[in-house]
Write a protein that holds these residues in place. Sequence first.
Motif, PDB file in Angstrom:
ATOM      1  N   GLU A 103       0.798  -1.223   0.000  1.00 37.54           N
ATOM      2  CA  GLU A 103       0.000   0.000   0.000  1.00 37.54           C
ATOM      3  C   GLU A 103       0.832   1.275   0.000  1.00 37.54           C
ATOM      4  O   GLU A 103       0.365   2.316  -0.479  1.00 37.54           O
ATOM      5  N   ASP A 104       2.056   1.258   0.558  1.00 36.00           N
ATOM      6  CA  ASP A 104       2.842   2.492   0.624  1.00 36.00           C
ATOM      7  C   ASP A 104       4.285   2.329   0.169  1.00 36.00           C
ATOM      8  O   ASP A 104       5.048   3.299   0.162  1.00 36.00           O
ATOM      9  N   GLY A 105       4.698   1.103  -0.225  1.00 27.52           N
ATOM     10  CA  GLY A 105       6.039   0.903  -0.742  1.00 27.52           C
ATOM     11  C   GLY A 105       7.136   0.886   0.307  1.00 27.52           C
ATOM     12  O   GLY A 105       8.317   0.855  -0.051  1.00 27.52           O
ATOM     13  N   ARG A 106       6.797   0.888   1.583  1.00 23.65           N
ATOM     14  CA  ARG A 106       7.817   0.880   2.635  1.00 23.65           C
ATOM     15  C   ARG A 106       8.354  -0.537   2.851  1.00 23.65           C
ATOM     16  O   ARG A 106       7.674  -1.525   2.614  1.00 23.65           O
ATOM     17  N   ARG A 107       9.598  -0.586   3.339  1.00 25.91           N
ATOM     18  CA  ARG A 107      10.158  -1.875   3.744  1.00 25.91           C
ATOM     19  C   ARG A 107       9.379  -2.431   4.930  1.00 25.91           C
ATOM     20  O   ARG A 107       9.028  -1.695   5.857  1.00 25.91           O
ATOM     21  N   VAL A 108       9.138  -3.728   4.899  1.00 20.87           N
ATOM     22  CA  VAL A 108       8.616  -4.452   6.054  1.00 20.87           C
ATOM     23  C   VAL A 108       9.726  -5.410   6.482  1.00 20.87           C
ATOM     24  O   VAL A 108      10.050  -6.352   5.759  1.00 20.87           O
ATOM     25  N   VAL A 109      10.325  -5.157   7.644  1.00 21.40           N
ATOM     26  CA  VAL A 109      11.494  -5.907   8.092  1.00 21.40           C
ATOM     27  C   VAL A 109      11.090  -6.839   9.224  1.00 21.40           C
ATOM     28  O   VAL A 109      10.504  -6.394  10.224  1.00 21.40           O
ATOM     29  N   THR A 110      11.396  -8.114   9.056  1.00 25.96           N
ATOM     30  CA  THR A 110      11.149  -9.123  10.091  1.00 25.96           C
ATOM     31  C   THR A 110      12.498  -9.504  10.682  1.00 25.96           C
ATOM     32  O   THR A 110      13.377  -9.975   9.971  1.00 25.96           O
ATOM     33  N   SER A 111      12.654  -9.299  11.990  1.00 29.56           N
ATOM     34  CA  SER A 111      13.976  -9.482  12.583  1.00 29.56           C
ATOM     35  C   SER A 111      13.872  -9.843  14.054  1.00 29.56           C
ATOM     36  O   SER A 111      12.808  -9.731  14.674  1.00 29.56           O
ATOM     37  N   ARG A 112      15.011 -10.266  14.592  1.00 31.66           N
ATOM     38  CA  ARG A 112      15.129 -10.533  16.027  1.00 31.66           C
ATOM     39  C   ARG A 112      15.051  -9.238  16.818  1.00 31.66           C
ATOM     40  O   ARG A 112      14.503  -9.207  17.911  1.00 31.66           O
ATOM     41  N   VAL A 113      15.607  -8.157  16.271  1.00 32.53           N
ATOM     42  CA  VAL A 113      15.672  -6.894  17.011  1.00 32.53           C
ATOM     43  C   VAL A 113      14.483  -6.011  16.649  1.00 32.53           C
ATOM     44  O   VAL A 113      13.824  -6.202  15.620  1.00 32.53           O
ATOM     45  N   ILE A 114      14.229  -5.048  17.500  1.00 32.77           N
ATOM     46  CA  ILE A 114      13.182  -4.068  17.224  1.00 32.77           C
ATOM     47  C   ILE A 114      13.659  -3.143  16.115  1.00 32.77           C
ATOM     48  O   ILE A 114      14.738  -2.559  16.195  1.00 32.77           O
ATOM     49  N   VAL A 115      12.874  -3.040  15.068  1.00 40.85           N
ATOM     50  CA  VAL A 115      13.218  -2.193  13.923  1.00 40.85           C
ATOM     51  C   VAL A 115      12.647  -0.807  14.189  1.00 40.85           C
ATOM     52  O   VAL A 115      11.459  -0.555  13.981  1.00 40.85           O
TER      53      VAL A 115
END
Length: 706
Positions: A479-491
């Motif tokens: 919907e907005d072209g932003r990165r969606v980051v899945t990680s161990r740390v808080i993004v």
Amino acid sequence: MRHRAEKPPACPRDPSDAKLNALQRGWLDVVEAVSNLGAVPLIVLLMAMVGFLLLGTQQGADLAHSLLEDGRGWRAPWVKRLMLVFTSLLLGGAAWFWSRRMVEDACGPRDDWRPRWLLAWFPRLLGALPFAFAAAAVMRSGEKLGAVAALMAALGVGFAGLLAARKSIEARIERRAPAFSRARRERIATLYVRASLALAGAMMLWISLAPVRLAQTLGAIGVLYMGVGLIIPVLAWVIHRGRRWRLPVMGFLIVMAVLWSWAGEWIGDNHAAGRRAFGGGWDRGPQAGGRPTFPQAFDAWWSAAPGPPGDPKPMIVVAAAGGASRAGYWAATVLGDLQDASGGRFAQSLFAISSVSGGSVGAAAFVSQLHDNPTAGGRFGAAVRETAGGDFLSPALAGLLFPDLAQRFLPTVPLGDGAVLALPDRAEALEKAFEEGWTDHCRHVACRRPRLWSEPLQALWSGPSRRVPLLFINGERQEDGRRVVTSRVIVDSTEFPDAVDFYAATQARDLAVSSAIHNGARFPVISPGGVLLDQQGRPNGRVLDGGYFENSGLTTAADIVHAALLRAKATNQPIRPIVIELNNDSDISPTSPAFYRAGRAPDWHALVTSPTDYFLSDLLGPLAGLASSRDGRATPVAINLARELGPDYFLIRLSNVCDGAKPSPRKAPMDWVLSEDAKKIIRDASNCQASNKAALAQVIAALPPR
């Protein structure tokens, strides 16, 4: 079973057509025949799609080449070839039977067919096409499959000949056995129709419950043939009934598909990220609590990382680009080689891996192996490659052609909190294939957790005290072209500007390792966009393949390096950042501006000049521009990062040809399944090219001694 229209047959020519010349009459015959043949144009379209996939793409040749590979049990070559023959008969029989039935229903007795030669032979040729496609694809794939190609071609000719002789054979049988009457033949046809529909339903159920083993036994070509071979009877039967009832049944189904899609805002769909149709998915997932911030993760890494006292500690960040299984196997190969060649020291200095699309499979395989069994009995690299090199395409294709396609015409039933009653989607099938890939590798390597990829992602950083590198899996929000980051740390936006933390979008709902990989690896068409649902079932957009944003993973890698440098300076914890870019785009020339990095003078002529596309440029130009923009976004990031780091930036690039070797027509295609030949090309590329060997040696030299 034959229910002919009550109006006069459509195919006989109008008497006034006698005034037309031969060319006009011939063209009118063809137009009238096509316009009155019901499902035949759809059958032709489906067969053309199959032919293009097998003969018009690199992936088709590599899939055919997999018929040569060694294997045991249900993966043995003879099983794959037998399945190819069976599914070719299934698809060819369906294409012939239903196109022939539509001709008979529309045109009546054979004497009324115009043009007779076309209406008689066209269904037969459609029936022979699956054999011809398979034979041609096998011939394209390599030099050792001539016997298989000849067999498929002979079967195709024999099948077409049998269809051509069918009438005379039936007449002979009827003379010798009067009981074999026309009514008896009609009952056999009715039985065939019912059996086809029953088989379609049985396959739907089987693929919905267990998509991996059956699909991998059939192989990708077999799944494609069986899927289309069972779609044809269903579509043709629907159109056949619609013609009998004088109702636009097919049009009604299309309208319903659009309606259910539009109503998704209220009733949901079957594409929630991490969903499992029969439980164990997102709505049952645990909370991903206790995740560290980036500064906390950096401090923990620095305190445990090796390095001489007082000297900056080497901090390695890897960017694993996308490219389906080719990318995953390339990442697994290079990371495994570095770990083996360094005697295990590489992982001790590896801080994080930023991955996109298929690169996430190799990155997750590497991290999972470190977590579960860091020595792997002396074959660490081989174990990582085995996990990343499975057949992921066949289950995904089965999920697409069976339950996910059927669900498009059915409503979902909301169950509350975002859960829905619906068939599984192709994303679930692909994720189950990832899970089976890890489990299968555990049959050859001792594993503490054979179902690790079915467990929550955060489990990779639990258990033993050994340090496991961080994963940053990059997707993009539709919907907005932003990165969606899945990680161990808080993004956090402080370290990762304008990025969306998957766990923030879903209110800390954890998901399986396989689903986390898929958050960045939602390959177009093969996977749908995954809906981000929070704990109350509220949607927060759809996550797409990270390659839509940029396909290298370098944007996030650069954010990691810059955030680490700031933290190191603030806390007096000196580091020496080292970035490894794993690029698998072997179709691009090594002299392309896409590979300009620090230390290499740009070729301004190459930057300015470009081929120019003319074919349907008004229609396809904007789409091509959008597709090219991902490289246009990644290359400046790579150049700037390389300028910052100088000799500590390493580009390790996949090439189909070793240095000094004769160019080969065989390539490693971008696909979710690779033949053993393609895997060998990838394995060789890390140590048969001077630039790659030099980069690997320099990385190992930068590691602290034990």
